[in-house]
Scaffold this motif. Structure first.
Motif, PDB file in Angstrom:
ATOM      1  N   SER B  46       0.732  -1.346  -0.084  1.00  0.00           N
ATOM      2  CA  SER B  46       0.381   0.196   0.328  1.00  0.00           C
ATOM      3  C   SER B  46       0.764   0.860  -0.078  1.00  0.00           C
ATOM      4  O   SER B  46       0.557   2.613  -1.170  1.00  0.00           O
ATOM      5  CB  SER B  46      -1.055  -0.280   0.767  1.00  0.00           C
ATOM      6  OG  SER B  46      -0.707   0.349   2.587  1.00  0.00           O
ATOM      7  N   ASP B  47       2.122   0.924   0.739  1.00  0.00           N
ATOM      8  CA  ASP B  47       3.188   2.390   0.045  1.00  0.00           C
ATOM      9  C   ASP B  47       3.711   2.457  -0.784  1.00  0.00           C
ATOM     10  O   ASP B  47       3.642   3.881  -1.398  1.00  0.00           O
ATOM     11  CB  ASP B  47       4.022   2.229   1.327  1.00  0.00           C
ATOM     12  CG  ASP B  47       3.964   2.157   3.001  1.00  0.00           C
ATOM     13  OD1 ASP B  47       2.777   2.683   3.359  1.00  0.00           O
ATOM     14  OD2 ASP B  47       5.265   1.463   3.849  1.00  0.00           O
ATOM     15  N   ALA B  48       3.760   1.295  -1.180  1.00  0.00           N
ATOM     16  CA  ALA B  48       4.097   1.671  -2.483  1.00  0.00           C
ATOM     17  C   ALA B  48       3.167   2.166  -3.836  1.00  0.00           C
ATOM     18  O   ALA B  48       3.359   3.135  -4.576  1.00  0.00           O
ATOM     19  CB  ALA B  48       4.598   0.310  -3.293  1.00  0.00           C
ATOM     20  N   ALA B  50       0.083   4.119  -3.026  1.00  0.00           N
ATOM     21  CA  ALA B  50       0.593   5.805  -2.778  1.00  0.00           C
ATOM     22  C   ALA B  50       1.206   6.083  -3.522  1.00  0.00           C
ATOM     23  O   ALA B  50       0.915   7.423  -3.451  1.00  0.00           O
ATOM     24  CB  ALA B  50      -0.180   6.026  -0.856  1.00  0.00           C
ATOM     25  N   SER B  51       2.454   6.143  -3.311  1.00  0.00           N
ATOM     26  CA  SER B  51       4.069   6.308  -3.799  1.00  0.00           C
ATOM     27  C   SER B  51       3.948   7.013  -5.103  1.00  0.00           C
ATOM     28  O   SER B  51       4.303   8.216  -5.515  1.00  0.00           O
ATOM     29  CB  SER B  51       4.934   6.385  -3.251  1.00  0.00           C
ATOM     30  OG  SER B  51       5.661   5.570  -4.301  1.00  0.00           O
ATOM     31  N   VAL B  52       3.365   6.261  -6.233  1.00  0.00           N
ATOM     32  CA  VAL B  52       3.073   6.329  -7.987  1.00  0.00           C
ATOM     33  C   VAL B  52       1.762   6.929  -8.586  1.00  0.00           C
ATOM     34  O   VAL B  52       2.005   7.222  -9.054  1.00  0.00           O
ATOM     35  CB  VAL B  52       3.498   4.924  -8.037  1.00  0.00           C
ATOM     36  CG1 VAL B  52       4.307   4.093  -8.202  1.00  0.00           C
ATOM     37  CG2 VAL B  52       2.062   3.473  -7.917  1.00  0.00           C
ATOM     38  N   THR B 115       2.635   7.811 -14.242  1.00  0.00           N
ATOM     39  CA  THR B 115       2.923   9.326 -12.157  1.00  0.00           C
ATOM     40  C   THR B 115       3.574   8.543 -12.231  1.00  0.00           C
ATOM     41  O   THR B 115       4.305   9.677 -10.832  1.00  0.00           O
ATOM     42  CB  THR B 115       1.679   9.107 -12.589  1.00  0.00           C
ATOM     43  OG1 THR B 115       0.884   8.170 -11.850  1.00  0.00           O
ATOM     44  CG2 THR B 115       0.353  10.023 -13.146  1.00  0.00           C
ATOM     45  N   GLY B 116       4.630   7.212 -11.497  1.00  0.00           N
ATOM     46  CA  GLY B 116       5.499   7.230 -10.664  1.00  0.00           C
ATOM     47  C   GLY B 116       5.830   5.737 -10.510  1.00  0.00           C
ATOM     48  O   GLY B 116       4.788   4.948 -11.536  1.00  0.00           O
ATOM     49  N   TYR B 117       6.973   5.367 -10.065  1.00  0.00           N
ATOM     50  CA  TYR B 117       6.998   3.726 -10.001  1.00  0.00           C
ATOM     51  C   TYR B 117       7.592   3.859  -8.952  1.00  0.00           C
ATOM     52  O   TYR B 117       8.644   4.634  -8.416  1.00  0.00           O
ATOM     53  CB  TYR B 117       7.754   3.345 -11.364  1.00  0.00           C
ATOM     54  CG  TYR B 117       9.259   3.663 -11.443  1.00  0.00           C
ATOM     55  CD1 TYR B 117      10.144   2.994 -10.731  1.00  0.00           C
ATOM     56  CD2 TYR B 117       9.910   4.623 -11.915  1.00  0.00           C
ATOM     57  CE1 TYR B 117      11.678   3.240 -10.641  1.00  0.00           C
ATOM     58  CE2 TYR B 117      11.652   5.633 -12.045  1.00  0.00           C
ATOM     59  CZ  TYR B 117      12.051   4.125 -11.604  1.00  0.00           C
ATOM     60  OH  TYR B 117      12.909   5.231 -11.586  1.00  0.00           O
ATOM     61  N   GLU B 118       8.219   2.854  -8.307  1.00  0.00           N
ATOM     62  CA  GLU B 118       8.594   1.844  -7.383  1.00  0.00           C
ATOM     63  C   GLU B 118       8.979   0.692  -7.402  1.00  0.00           C
ATOM     64  O   GLU B 118       8.299  -0.537  -7.497  1.00  0.00           O
ATOM     65  CB  GLU B 118       7.218   2.154  -6.045  1.00  0.00           C
ATOM     66  CG  GLU B 118       8.341   2.266  -4.054  1.00  0.00           C
ATOM     67  CD  GLU B 118       8.731   3.730  -4.501  1.00  0.00           C
ATOM     68  OE1 GLU B 118      10.051   3.595  -4.553  1.00  0.00           O
ATOM     69  OE2 GLU B 118       8.549   4.250  -4.597  1.00  0.00           O
ATOM     70  N   ASP B 134      16.115   4.941  -8.859  1.00  0.00           N
ATOM     71  CA  ASP B 134      16.477   6.457  -9.005  1.00  0.00           C
ATOM     72  C   ASP B 134      16.417   6.694 -10.783  1.00  0.00           C
ATOM     73  O   ASP B 134      15.994   8.049 -10.661  1.00  0.00           O
ATOM     74  CB  ASP B 134      17.446   6.981  -8.014  1.00  0.00           C
ATOM     75  CG  ASP B 134      16.980   6.696  -6.305  1.00  0.00           C
ATOM     76  OD1 ASP B 134      16.099   6.809  -5.757  1.00  0.00           O
ATOM     77  OD2 ASP B 134      18.192   6.831  -6.386  1.00  0.00           O
ATOM     78  N   ARG B 137      13.912   8.390 -12.625  1.00  0.00           N
ATOM     79  CA  ARG B 137      12.959   9.714 -12.093  1.00  0.00           C
ATOM     80  C   ARG B 137      13.406  10.318 -12.126  1.00  0.00           C
ATOM     81  O   ARG B 137      13.210  11.128 -11.335  1.00  0.00           O
ATOM     82  CB  ARG B 137      11.474   8.978 -11.150  1.00  0.00           C
ATOM     83  CG  ARG B 137      12.369   8.404 -10.013  1.00  0.00           C
ATOM     84  CD  ARG B 137      11.839   8.010  -9.036  1.00  0.00           C
ATOM     85  NE  ARG B 137      12.557   7.056  -7.750  1.00  0.00           N
ATOM     86  CZ  ARG B 137      11.345   6.184  -7.654  1.00  0.00           C
ATOM     87  NH1 ARG B 137      10.029   6.522  -7.426  1.00  0.00           N
ATOM     88  NH2 ARG B 137      11.902   5.563  -6.130  1.00  0.00           N
TER      89      ARG B 137
END
Lengths: 196, 199
Positions: B46-48, B50-52, B115-118, B134, B137
């Motif tokens: 869920s952290d991942a 939320a961050s992407v 919008t983002g990735y993890e 890193d 991005r």
């Protein structure tokens, strides 16, 4: 036997990595950073102390011919305990150590101490021996990891000392591990010789 | 205490007791840690998510989509803000990393832009391939940045293969695998929205 010398022999005089040269596989594998070395060292120390204790308690009840399999099962049980606990409470560290945690089972240091020490000595001496050996192992891993992280990545415990552009990548990779370990062994040999 | 003789009965008995006690201990520890392990896994996921993604109120039920190429299905978590879909978090993967499996959580907006990735899981070389967390991005270097781009308009392969994304220095294989995972994520979202339009 004198408990103090029992404890300190693992730190330098009979350091498992630097003098006995045992357990080099996880040593070279996990020490790409100081934090990994510390985590691996403490996990191994726990297994060493617990397995040394249990083995010295049950040694007279285990027939000689099934000694090794019994020891391995006891060691494997404690390793799995460590694995589950790390997975539950330190998932980040568990992820970075990966396969090396289950491999503590076949780490020569653990079985070596069980066979050479715990199966011949009383429980108290065995705990002290396990603690000394474990901390000696941890110390060597942290120093090795620190040197590699500092030279290869420019950081120490993830704290940056100099920009990434000036790092020597070699030290993060396998050859760097061999080179640093070789120098550490040479230095410890020198110290131990001087003491004699 | 006297050492036990190595008779057949003694040996079987000793091994039986050792394995039984070890098994019981492991069962006990497993019970104790099971909920904490599940919790840690869920939290990482869920952290991942939320961050992407851009801010959202709730997640719609998870969908599983089988991408056209690739053996395993990927999980898609549609994110809602005030009842409207604002983006999708996609748990994608590649099997072609330098050391095998790579798992990536990627955020895709409704236009198909990332919008983002993890990076969730990988075994790439520390200091080389592990930089992918890193590298792709870095907003200062447009050539290697993937955020705000869509595989629909930009060629999501490394420049060595004729694409538009700069690979990590000395880690072309990792870069190829990472971009493959992103393409797979994007394709999953496309498949999903085509299916929704068809109905």
């Amino acid at each position: 036997m004198n408990q103090m010398s029992n404890f300190t022999k693992g730190l330098l005089r009979e350091n498992p990595i630097l003098v006995l040269i045992l357990g080099t596989c996880p040593t070279l594998g996990v020490t790409s950073s100081a934090a990994n070395g510390l985590g691996m060292g403490l996990a191994t120390t726990f297994v060493l102390v617990m397995s040394n204790l249990v083995i010295s308690l049950v040694k007279s009840q285990i027939p000689d011919k099934v000694r090794i399999p019994s020891f391995i099962v006891i060691i494997a049980a404690f390793v799995t305990v460590v694995e589950l606990v790390m997975q539950a409470y330190t998932p980040g560290l568990f992820k970075s150590l990966g396969i090396f945690i289950p491999l503590i089972v076949v780490n020569c240091i653990v079985l070596g101490r069980a066979e050479a020490f715990a199966s011949k000595n009383n429980p108290l001496s065995s705990i002290v021996d396990g603690l000394g050996m474990g901390l000696g192992f941890t110390g060597a891993l942290v120093i090795l990891g620190s040197i590699r992280e500092l030279l290869g990545n420019g950081t120490l415990f993830s704290f940056r000392f100099y920009p990434e552009n000036y790092t020597t990548l070699l030290f993060v990779l396998a050859p760097g591990a061999f080179i640093v370990l070789g120098y550490m062994i040479a230095i410890v040999q020198k110290i131990n010789k001087a003491k004699k | 205490m006297k050492q036990r003789e190595s008779t057949f009965i003694n040996m079987v008995g000793a091994l039986l007791v050792v394995t039984l006690v070890s098994g019981a201990l492991l069962g006990f520890v497993h019970q104790m840690t099971k909920s904490a392990i599940d919790l840690a896994r869920e939290k990482a996921q869920s952290d991942a998510i939320a961050s992407v993604l851009p801010p959202f109120d709730e997640l719609a039920p998870t969908l599983k989509v089988l991408p056209e190429e690739g053996a395993d299905s990927i999980e898609i978590f549609p994110a809602l803000a005030q009842g409207h879909i604002v983006g999708y978090a996609v748990k994608s993967y590649s099997n072609n990393g330098f050391s095998g499996f790579i798992s990536v959580m990627a955020g895709v907006d409704t236009l198909g832009n990332f919008t983002g990735y993890e990076v969730l899981e990988h075994k790439e070389t520390p200091g080389l391939g592990s930089k992918m967390g890193d590298w792709f991005r870095n907003k200062e270097k447009e050539g290697q940045n993937v955020i705000g781009k869509s595989p629909g308009s930009v060629n999501f392969t490394v420049s060595k293969d004729g694409g538009d994304i700069d690979a990590i220095t000395a880690s072309t294989i990792t870069s190829r695998a990472f971009l493959e995972a992103l393409r797979r994520a994007h394709q999953g979202v496309t498949t999903l929205s085509e299916k929704n339009h068809g109905e």
